[in-house]
Design an enzyme around this catalytic site. Structure first.
Site, PDB file in Angstrom:
ATOM      1  CD  GLN B 248      48.799  83.082   2.742  1.00  0.00           C
ATOM      2  OE1 GLN B 248      49.217  82.816   3.878  1.00  0.00           O
ATOM      3  NE2 GLN B 248      48.149  81.743   2.100  1.00  0.00           N
ATOM      4  CG  HIS B 278      44.837  70.690  12.115  1.00  0.00           C
ATOM      5  ND1 HIS B 278      46.687  69.824  11.871  1.00  0.00           N
ATOM      6  CD2 HIS B 278      44.243  71.310  11.684  1.00  0.00           C
ATOM      7  CE1 HIS B 278      46.764  71.179  11.107  1.00  0.00           C
ATOM      8  NE2 HIS B 278      45.366  72.107  10.910  1.00  0.00           N
ATOM      9  CG  ASP B 302      45.462  73.157   6.876  1.00  0.00           C
ATOM     10  OD1 ASP B 302      44.697  72.777   7.436  1.00  0.00           O
ATOM     11  OD2 ASP B 302      46.774  73.277   7.162  1.00  0.00           O
ATOM     12  CG  ASP B 322      42.522  79.644   3.061  1.00  0.00           C
ATOM     13  OD1 ASP B 322      43.432  79.346   4.345  1.00  0.00           O
ATOM     14  OD2 ASP B 322      43.177  80.648   2.662  1.00  0.00           O
ATOM     15  CG  ASP B 356      38.031  90.028   3.510  1.00  0.00           C
ATOM     16  OD1 ASP B 356      38.187  90.359   4.440  1.00  0.00           O
ATOM     17  OD2 ASP B 356      37.718  90.253   1.738  1.00  0.00           O
ATOM     18  CB  ALA B 357      37.338  85.292   7.539  1.00  0.00           C
ATOM     19  CG  ASP B 374      43.406  76.923  11.799  1.00  0.00           C
ATOM     20  OD1 ASP B 374      44.199  77.514  12.489  1.00  0.00           O
ATOM     21  OD2 ASP B 374      43.606  75.626  11.434  1.00  0.00           O
TER      22      ASP B 374
END
Ligand SMILES: Cc1cc2nc3c(=O)[nH]c(=O)nc-3n(C[C@H](O)[C@H](O)[C@H](O)COP(=O)(O)OP(=O)(O)OC[C@H]3O[C@@H](n4cnc5c(N)ncnc54)[C@H](O)[C@@H]3O)c2cc1C
Lengths: 541, 513
Positions: B248, B278, B302, B322, B356-357, B374
């Site tokens: 990204q 959050h 984050d 993540d 990757d999830a 999320d």
């Protein structure tokens, strides 16, 4: 978590506005060979090994022999399926020989950094639940995960993810392959009419109580009413019924090319209808038209078959070049093309799951004539194209199957489609072209003669119709030429006498299994050909 | 008529045509600069009607000043004209790249914009009158005026057609302005070498020409490089960090009120109100499992959700998955971001996994008390896969019997069907769900869904100190949906139908540009 902020000019819009077409494009247009940055080559030199066969006489007879119970030649789907079946029935001395470096035959696959990809067969439609053999195999392979209300539940990782298919027509990618974007009303009506016609044929049965069209095709009704359709071409059939819409005929022609490697003008009407009317697949979690696919295509299924072959011994890189029937054994001559060494086998029983055009050279005399017959084959060219990104036109986003209207090629499948990982730049598409021109021998020669550079040009020109400047994003193109890609079900092939004759064993020692013997080259046929021949071999048919 | 006067006449005609051609070229260039400025202004400042009309007005007025000034010009007109051409070429040609580079470094972009508009306008205004005075010799005035204005207007027509149809699509704004700068310089060269009158200062002018062309050509060649600053323009605020990773494009912007994170141009949070987002993501779920010891976070590199989690002393470990290592590194290293997430990613309890999830949940075999999902919104088919029943089935294996999972689920107001589709897909896997929503100013009305294995949601724990948004009362009201966000029937999102992506596309489409 959020999307574009409304008040912001879209970034992409900005980039376009500021940069126009990147300079590289302008440069690429002006340079003489726009493809010079593309790497790759021609893969799959199996035909060279195959050519050794024709000169079989030149190969010296082996001086070492081994003894085996059962030898299977050809580790394509049919050979693997036979080996699997025999192993499960308790045969413990099975040797499977494959001339290629890898097993799988037309279902072989490859891999690079961007993805695994097919070199040939790439999908299996959701099968008929009544096909118990196939269902058992799929369940063992994890493709069927269980049953709900009597219907198989398919592994959702293996069902083709959405979006499945799109067609580039009138400058636009429409969803689905049946033409509708910009298609006039009367044509749409004809298309709908034809689809209704074949939907009705699906449920038709003959006087013998069997379905008119079934898979495996030998379980179809013997009723003359249907079989007579094998004496005319599909084009004739359509003409007689008043199907004239250019869009419909394009679609049907595309379907025949996709499955039989030739158009409606050459395909038997029975085979043409079989494509639409033989599939009664049902699933608890998918609809009847769903398909199963994997990044490596049917390589997944071929590998799963191999994994279910138990104790059967598999030797790759071994070419069987002569089969000599004796009274109480069969003598086999084999060559390891890599080393040039040959050896012999004395086998109790032999199952040839090699194609008919190969078998012709393996045996001699009357038998050779009987088993080879008049089979004709469609050459195929398959290319795996690695790209850094794929410029898209208007309409539906990249799908698994992507077809361009009105082209010789039958489009491409996107190998990364089933991946669960977000795409990281690179991807692979597999492009398919059946060669139809001229007689099939001429066509084959024409195909072999073309250089890799020629193919790159053909492929890039074809794809650029729907993807402007695609060559700029292409990094590598590997091409595979299948000289004898698929058996062609021309009129008379499927229900002619020759086909059944070619299936008949020799001396109860040599048996035949290959999708050629069905006349329709699909996974299910190959799978069942293997089982049928294996049953004959073990005296269980 | 004798032969000498004939050839003289001919050469006069030739030079006349030549000059008329120059009129045509400079008229085209002139309008192009105007269009470039107008386009720049309307994109950078928004409100295109105002921008275009004020830019055109200012430009025309400046041309008027130029024309008036031309009256003061005396002496060698050729020399003046050539000089002006070079100047127009350089100033007009560089207008797009320079404005563009200055945009975010100057306090008032309008000053730069109108300075360019005025300067270019004045120079362009000088061109035609001077040229007409040059051509005046030997041609009747009425013919002269007729011809010059004819070519002037034809040039304008050409410019207005090719600008949107060819130039912007193929060359882009920056290269267009540079190319036309070169055309102006080209006219200077043309005149310089076609008229004997210029012999005296050819050398000197040639040096100027070379310098000007060099600048323009360099701009053209490095346009791509200049472009790499372009994204800064897509953001309202000052870009303080940007990085392209294989996954990204990460951009951080800042103004005096807030810090914003964008991934691929989509706003992820604003420091001004992310606490709402959050706190609402983490606490309702944590309240139902007060003794939660092990938590899994999917997405959320984050560290802001982790910050909220670390408020619970009973918590023993957080696994954060993540995809992008650049994200988690950035939020573990930058002092400014560490302030925001309270150094959460550096805590001993936190275990960061960059993968990757989907593959992670398929292969992990641990059990978690709370799972926080999320992900970015399901705006494309590859992210859409992370919202399918298949995915929820896989995560379900990792969730304790009495555990709870919470999923950020886009806006139930803007994307009502998308929101309920997520809830229904969770229910299809056998979860009981508690959909809820809160208001986050940067995002608008925002939704989440809690999912449990059959039990009910009882927020019984004690809320940690220091929360700014969530309290007992908010938790009570957030689960009630007013009619405009109330439940609607939807399909279930599966890998082989991806209905959610279609819903999402349709519902957000009116908000995209
Ligand atoms: C381009 C292309 C695309 C296709 N796509 C699909 C698809 O999407 N879905 C589908 O269902 N079907 C597809 N097919 C059809 C495919 O052929 C069948 O599905 C199936 O794989 C055929 O298996 P088989 O065992 O009958 O034949 P083959 O795959 O031909 O197997 C024969 C094997 O025998 C070996 N062999 C031959 N001669 C010798 C010898 N003398 N000694 C040792 N080994 C030998 C060969 O190397 C080969 O491995 C496609 C075919 C092609 C060519």
């Amino acid at each position: 978590m959020n999307t574009d902020r409304p008040e912001m000019p879209s970034r992409r819009e900005w980039l376009r506005l500021l940069a126009g077409v990147p300079l590289a494009a302008v440069a690429a247009c002006s340079s003489k060979n726009p493809y010079s940055h593309i790497t790759g080559g021609i893969a799959g030199a199996n035909h060279k090994v195959g050519h050794l066969l024709r000169d079989g006489a030149a190969i010296p007879a082996p001086d070492e022999y081994m003894e085996r119970e059962i030898v299977i030649a050809g580790a394509g789907v049919s050979g693997l399926s036979a080996a699997r079946w025999l192993d499960r029935k308790g045969h413990n001395d099975i040797l499977l020989l494959e001339m290629g470096e890898r097993t799988g035959g037309n279902a072989v696959w490859g891999q690079n950094k961007a993805s695994a990809y097919p070199w040939g067969a790439h999908y299996l439609p959701v099968p008929d639940a009544a096909d118990e053999e196939l269902a058992a195999f799929l369940q063992a392979a994890g493709v069927i995960t269980g049953y709900r209300n009597g219907l198989p539940v398919f592994n959702e990782y293996h069902l083709c993810h959405d979006p499945e298919e799109r067609l580039f027509i009138h400058g636009h990618w429409q969803e689905g392959l049946l033409p509708h974007f910009g298609v006039p009303g009367p044509d749409r009506q004809q298309i709908a009419g034809f689809m209704q016609h074949v939907a009705a044929l699906k449920e038709e049965k003959g006087t013998d109580g069997k379905y008119a069209f079934s898979i495996p095709l030998d379980t179809s009704s013997a009723d003359e009413r249907w079989r007579i359709l094998d004496t005319i071409t599909f084009a004739q059939y359509l003409k007689e019924r008043g199907y004239t819409s250019a869009y419909l005929l394009w679609y049907l022609n595309y379907c025949c090319k996709d499955d039989y490697g030739m158009g409606i003008e050459h395909t038997s009407a029975w085979a043409g209808l079989h494509y639409f009317a033989a599939r009664r697949g049902r699933a608890a979690n998918a609809d009847h038209s769903s398909i199963l696919t994997w990044p490596q295509g049917n390589g997944f299924l071929a590998d799963a078959l191999r994994a279910q072959c138990g104790n059967a011994e598999i030797k790759t890189g071994v070419l069987l070049y002569r089969v000599l029937p004796h009274l109480d054994y069969v003598e086999l001559h084999c060559l390891m093309p890599d080393t040039g060494k040959s050896f012999g086998i004395r086998a109790k029983k032999v199952l040839l799951s090699s194609p008919r055009y190969v078998n012709k050279h393996l045996l001699a005399g009357d038998i050779s004539n009987r088993i080879s017959g008049q089979a004709s084959y469609a050459p195929w060219v398959v290319a795996n194209i690695t790209f850094s990104s794929l410029p898209q036109g208007r309409g539906t986003a990249l799908c698994w199957d992507n077809v361009i209207y009105g082209r010789d090629s039958v489009g491409y499948v996107y190998a990364n489609h089933q991946s669960l990982t977000p795409p990281v730049g690179k991807g692979v598409i597999t492009w398919y072209l059946p060669i139809q021109a001229g007689s099939d021998k001429d066509a084959r020669m024409q195909v072999y003669k073309r250089s890799w550079n020629d193919w790159v040009k053909v492929i890039m020109e074809d794809l650029s119709i729907a993807h402007r400047d695609i060559h700029r994003f292409v990094e590598n193109i590997d091409v595979w030429v299948w000289g004898h890609g698929m058996i062609q079900p021309v009129p008379g092939y499927i229900w002619g006498r020759e086909r059944t004759a070619a299936m008949r064993p020799v001396n109860d020692r040599i048996f035949f299994a290959h999708s050629d013997l069905s006349g329709i080259s699909i996974f299910e046929e190959a799978f069942h050909q293997g089982i049928r021949a294996a049953k004959e071999l073990s005296g269980m048919s | 008529m004798d032969s000498t006067s004939g050839s003289q006449q001919q050469s006069l005609n030739r030079s006349h045509r030549l000059l008329l051609f120059s009129v045509f070229v400079i008229a085209t260039c002139g309008l192009i600069y105007e269009l470039v400025a107008g386009t720049m202004a309307s994109y950078l400042l928004g409100d295109s009607v105002t921008q275009f009309s004020t830019v055109i007005g200012a430009y025309l007025f400046s041309m008027g000043i130029g024309s008036w000034l031309s009256g003061k010009v005396d002496g060698d007109l050729f020399r003046w004209f050539i000089l002006i051409e070079i100047l127009v070429g350089v100033v007009g040609g560089c207008s797009a790249p320079v404005m563009f580079l200055l945009f975010e470094h100057v306090t008032s972009f309008r000053v730069v914009l109108y300075a360019f508009v005025a300067l270019t306008g004045i120079l362009v205004g000088l061109e035609i009158p001077i040229l007409m005075r040059i051509m005046n010799a030997g041609v009747e005035f009425r013919h002269l005026v007729a011809r010059v204005f004819t070519f002037d207007y034809i040039g304008a027509l050409l410019a207005s057609l090719i600008f949107p149809l060819l130039l912007i699509p193929y060359l882009g704004l920056i290269r267009t302005s540079l190319v036309f700068g070169l055309f102006n310089v080209g006219v200077a060269v043309y005149i310089l070498y076609s008229f004997r009158e210029t012999v005296r200062y050819r050398r000197r002018m040639a040096t100027l020409v070379a310098g000007g062309s060099l600048v323009l050509v360099a701009g053209f060649v490095f346009a791509e490089r200049i472009m790499s600053y372009s994204e800064t323009l897509a953001f309202q605020d000052k870009v303080i960090y940007s990085k392209s990773t294989p996954y990204q494009r990460i951009v951080l912007t800042r103004n005096n009120r807030e810090l914003r994170l964008f991934l691929n141009g989509n706003l992820q949070f604003s420091s001004a109100d992310e606490y709402r987002y959050h706190e609402a993501l983490v606490h309702p779920a944590m309240q139902a499992v007060p003794a939660a010891a092990r938590v899994l976070i999917l997405g959320g590199g984050d560290g802001l959700a982790v910050r909220e989690l670390l408020r619970y002393p009973a918590l023993k470990s957080v696994t954060l998955v993540d995809l992008d290592p650049a994200m988690t590194q950035m939020f573990s290293n930058s002092e400014m971001l560490l302030q925001l997430n309270k150094r959460s990613l550096l805590s001993d309890k936190v275990h960061v996994v960059n993968t990757d999830a989907f593959n992670y949940v398929r292969t992990d075999s641990s059990l978690y008390d709370v799972i926080i999902v999320d992900f970015p919104d399901p705006s494309n088919y590859s992210i859409g896969k992370l919202y399918t029943v298949k995915f929820y089935e896989e995560v379900s294996r990792l969730l304790q019997e009495r555990g709870i999972m919470v999923i950020q689920s886009t806006s139930p107001l803007v994307a009502r069907r998308s929101f309920w589709c997520i809830a229904h897909s969770l229910e299809a896997v056998g979860f009981t769900t508690v959909p809820y929503h809160v208001y986050v100013p940067s995002f608008g009305e925002w939704g989440y869904v809690m999912a449990m294995k059959g039990h009910l949601w009882h927020p019984e724990g004690t809320l940690p100190d220091g929360l700014r948004y969530i309290n007992r009362n908010v938790m009570k009201t957030m689960t009630s949906f007013p009619p405009d966000m109330a439940e609607v029937p939807t399909d279930i999102n599966k890998l082989n139908n991806q209905v959610l992506v279609n819903y999402f596309e349709e519902e957000w489409a009116p908000y995209e540009h």
